[in-house]
Motif scaffolding. Structure first.
Motif: not given
Length: 169
Positions: A143-156, A158-167
């Motif tokens: 359960p501790q590892r799942k919590k860390m995975r879920d938090e990392r996935r949420k942060h990731n 959020d981060f990915v939304k700001n990446l540009r892939i058009d160029k």
């Protein structure tokens, strides 16, 4: 669906570290170890679910000691925990000097796989029954590892939304 013991899907694979597997220091490339880990973990997940699987994440790969050219590397993968459609697989890699018999823990990793039905949709997997002390420890700390995975996935996400892939560069 009936739960299975961890040993029912445990997978062990050994390989010889050849010169073509190594870097200029004579130690195995980390990427090769990661490939071995993904393969042995996938086999374990398929054995447990009796389904096709896809890698959902690699939570951690920790390189502890190097494996040298001429050593063997033995990978042992087992189901640490399960969700409804996912399986967390723990892999440990042990290197062995085949001339002296000295064995060292080389790498540990946690990966997550999702089982798929015939149409490619996530499908339920059996529960697990841990028996040994190591299996119980992995199960109890999941359960501790799942919590860390879920938090990392949420942060990731959020981060990915700001990446540009058009160029492209």
């Amino acid at each position: 669906m009936e739960a299975k013991t961890v040993k029912q899907s445990r997978t062990i694979n050994a390989s010889l570290v050849l010169p073509s597997d190594t870097n200029n220091r004579g130690t195995i490339f980390g990427g090769n170890v990661m490939s071995y880990i993904d393969e042995v973990a996938a086999i374990t997940a398929m054995r447990h679910s009796r389904r096709s699987v896809v890698t959902a994440s690699t939570d951690s790969v920790d390189f502890i000691t190097p494996a040298n050219v001429g050593n063997s590397v033995c990978l042992e993968a087992s189901v640490a925990s399960v969700g409804r459609t996912s399986m967390e697989i723990f892999v440990k890699v042990i290197s062995e000097d085949l001339f002296t018999g000295k064995r060292e823990l080389t790498t540990t990793a946690f990966t997550t796989f999702v089982a798929l039905d015939e149409k490619g949709n996530p499908t339920e997997v059996p529960g697990i029954i841990p028996e040994t002390e190591e299996e119980k420890l992995l199960f109890e700390t999941a359960p501790q590892r799942k919590k860390m995975r879920d938090e990392r996935r949420k942060h990731n996400n959020d981060f990915v939304k700001n990446l540009r892939i058009d160029k492209m560069i």
